[in-house]
Motif scaffolding. Sequence first.
Motif, short mmCIF file in Angstrom:
data_model
loop_
_atom_site.label_atom_id
_atom_site.label_comp_id
_atom_site.label_asym_id
_atom_site.label_seq_id
_atom_site.Cartn_x
_atom_site.Cartn_y
_atom_site.Cartn_z
N TRP A 6 1.07 -1.36 0.18
CA TRP A 6 0.26 -0.13 0.58
C TRP A 6 0.81 1.22 -0.18
O TRP A 6 0.78 2.33 -0.70
CB TRP A 6 -1.30 -0.15 1.32
CG TRP A 6 0.18 0.17 2.69
CD1 TRP A 6 -0.10 -0.61 3.03
CD2 TRP A 6 0.26 1.37 3.37
NE1 TRP A 6 0.23 -0.66 4.64
CE2 TRP A 6 1.03 0.80 4.17
CE3 TRP A 6 0.19 2.96 2.62
CZ2 TRP A 6 1.37 2.05 5.63
CZ3 TRP A 6 0.54 3.22 3.39
CH2 TRP A 6 1.35 3.37 5.31
N HIS A 7 1.93 1.65 1.29
CA HIS A 7 3.05 1.61 0.92
C HIS A 7 3.74 2.47 -0.69
O HIS A 7 3.47 3.99 -0.97
CB HIS A 7 3.94 2.38 1.92
CG HIS A 7 5.21 2.83 2.13
ND1 HIS A 7 4.53 4.28 3.13
CD2 HIS A 7 5.79 3.53 1.11
CE1 HIS A 7 5.40 4.92 2.65
NE2 HIS A 7 6.46 5.12 2.01
N ARG A 8 4.41 1.49 -1.25
CA ARG A 8 4.86 1.58 -2.71
C ARG A 8 3.76 2.09 -3.86
O ARG A 8 3.79 2.98 -4.22
CB ARG A 8 5.09 0.23 -2.76
CG ARG A 8 6.26 -0.18 -2.31
CD ARG A 8 7.35 -0.40 -3.10
NE ARG A 8 6.28 -2.40 -2.90
CZ ARG A 8 6.87 -3.20 -1.71
NH1 ARG A 8 7.93 -2.72 -0.23
NH2 ARG A 8 6.27 -4.37 -1.83
N ASP A 9 2.47 1.71 -3.73
CA ASP A 9 1.19 2.48 -4.38
C ASP A 9 1.08 3.93 -4.30
O ASP A 9 0.76 4.11 -5.36
CB ASP A 9 0.06 1.60 -3.88
CG ASP A 9 -0.67 2.10 -4.88
OD1 ASP A 9 -1.29 1.78 -5.60
OD2 ASP A 9 -2.52 2.62 -4.41
N ILE A 10 1.23 4.39 -3.25
CA ILE A 10 0.90 5.85 -2.72
C ILE A 10 1.91 6.50 -3.49
O ILE A 10 1.73 7.31 -4.79
CB ILE A 10 1.34 6.24 -1.18
CG1 ILE A 10 -0.07 5.05 -0.86
CG2 ILE A 10 0.72 7.62 -1.29
CD1 ILE A 10 0.28 5.82 0.92
N GLY A 11 3.22 6.14 -3.53
CA GLY A 11 4.28 7.03 -4.12
C GLY A 11 4.38 6.27 -5.51
O GLY A 11 5.23 7.36 -6.57
N ARG A 12 4.33 5.70 -5.93
CA ARG A 12 4.44 4.85 -7.55
C ARG A 12 3.48 4.47 -8.59
O ARG A 12 3.45 4.99 -9.55
CB ARG A 12 4.93 3.41 -7.18
CG ARG A 12 6.90 4.02 -6.56
CD ARG A 12 7.43 2.38 -6.52
NE ARG A 12 8.90 2.67 -6.14
CZ ARG A 12 10.18 2.79 -7.02
NH1 ARG A 12 9.81 2.74 -8.01
NH2 ARG A 12 11.18 2.39 -6.05
N VAL A 13 2.16 4.64 -7.24
CA VAL A 13 0.84 4.93 -8.42
C VAL A 13 -0.25 6.25 -8.12
O VAL A 13 -0.58 7.08 -9.49
CB VAL A 13 0.28 3.49 -8.42
CG1 VAL A 13 -1.16 3.57 -9.09
CG2 VAL A 13 1.20 2.32 -8.63
N LYS A 14 -0.65 5.85 -7.40
CA LYS A 14 -1.42 7.05 -7.07
C LYS A 14 -0.66 8.46 -7.05
O LYS A 14 -2.20 9.64 -7.53
CB LYS A 14 -1.91 7.13 -5.86
CG LYS A 14 -3.12 7.97 -5.01
CD LYS A 14 -3.69 7.85 -3.59
CE LYS A 14 -4.91 8.45 -2.92
NZ LYS A 14 -5.81 7.93 -4.50
N ILE A 15 0.24 9.02 -6.51
CA ILE A 15 0.45 9.87 -6.36
C ILE A 15 1.06 10.52 -8.07
O ILE A 15 0.73 11.81 -8.94
CB ILE A 15 1.79 10.68 -5.69
CG1 ILE A 15 1.15 10.61 -4.40
CG2 ILE A 15 3.01 11.83 -6.49
CD1 ILE A 15 1.88 10.81 -3.00
N PRO A 16 1.96 10.00 -9.02
CA PRO A 16 2.01 10.19 -9.93
C PRO A 16 1.30 10.35 -10.97
O PRO A 16 1.35 11.13 -11.87
CB PRO A 16 3.44 8.64 -10.18
CG PRO A 16 3.43 7.96 -9.16
CD PRO A 16 2.54 8.26 -7.62
#
Length: 398
Positions: A304-314
């Motif tokens: 979930w943490h990587r999803d924020i930085g590498r998917v959601k925010i980009p």
Amino acid sequence: MRQRLNSAVIDGNKRHIVLFGKNGSGKTSIFLQLTGAMSAGMGAAKFDPVVGICRLGRAGDAIMIDTAGLNSTAELHDENVRRTLNLVRRADIAIYVINVQEFDRRAYARDHAWLERSRIPYLLVFNHCDEAYAGDIARLKTEFHDAVFISSQTPGSVSLLRTRLTQMVRERNRLEPPLIPQGLVRPGDYVLMLAMGSGGASPKEHEMITALLRCGARCVVTELRDLKNVLEELPRVDLVIAYARLFDQVRSLVPESVPLTSYSLLYSLQTGVLDTAIAGANVISSLTPQSRVLIAEGCKNGCWHRDIGRVKIPRALRKAVGEGLHIDYASGLDLPENIDSYDLVIHCAGCAMTQRAVQARVEICREAGVPAANYGTVLAELSGLLPRCAQVLGAEMP
């Protein structure tokens, strides 16, 4: 017990004490004495830092890190020096060890200026005092009132160093800002906290509940799917604390009259970087498709943490700025050397890092002249909630 430096021992809930100095200063002997380790060999990589646990009584346990010597220019490469200095920058307390018989005043003046400029709390330790002239030591004690004079081979003098470290850690604990700032909640207030039912809770979530209860607040924990019903059932809601990645959904459910903030923004306030992160998030409106953004992940909190930085925010950034926006990623405690090539650096919340580690990363960006934001402020800005959330915490918008 000693371990190699890795994510398992970079514990954000413990103070970090970093030993550094020249080869021959005796810092490794001090490390062995303070951690009870049998040997501090550098393992497979000669210049790898070595980590141990330092027992400090009522002040708690601290993570102690022994670094490579800084004067072996024939063997030490710039990367190793940079890594050591970055460890020192992140330290809650740095121990600057000097061989009393090889005291270089010019080198000390240079290092002292860097430590002061970087706002690193440090303790000056003169070692090998059993081998020096008493008159020389007496003169140094007169000049350096706060320094500790020891021999790493003498248990009694190392005990004196442990006592001093205990005092310093207890003082830092006392001065640390609370997770819940004074005045945010009052006794009897209803605080509604959104939890992640599918896992991925912040390490600060339970700490925040405890802090709220100590303030006399009445905590109600729910999931997003029940937020609307709980808001209607409670007699009143004085504060809502949500995960920033839920702001898009929360915005339409929480009335404007109800104060709203996030876990990450509260943590940013505690670490003293909220105003900087807000200013960094405001840069988003001036980005162009030709801009360069770095997303820097400092801890490993699962998918979930990587999803924020590498998917959601980009995805949200490119929607707001343009698909051509260049985004790079960095993982780990150290930032890339070419940090000044970016128009914006977005840090993770740092919820599993020490406060000093978070502050050091932001300071590196400031020195490079690069705006620094974090996940919480960026997500709040992209959802249009940053002014509202900042006002709740008493932060000023640029």
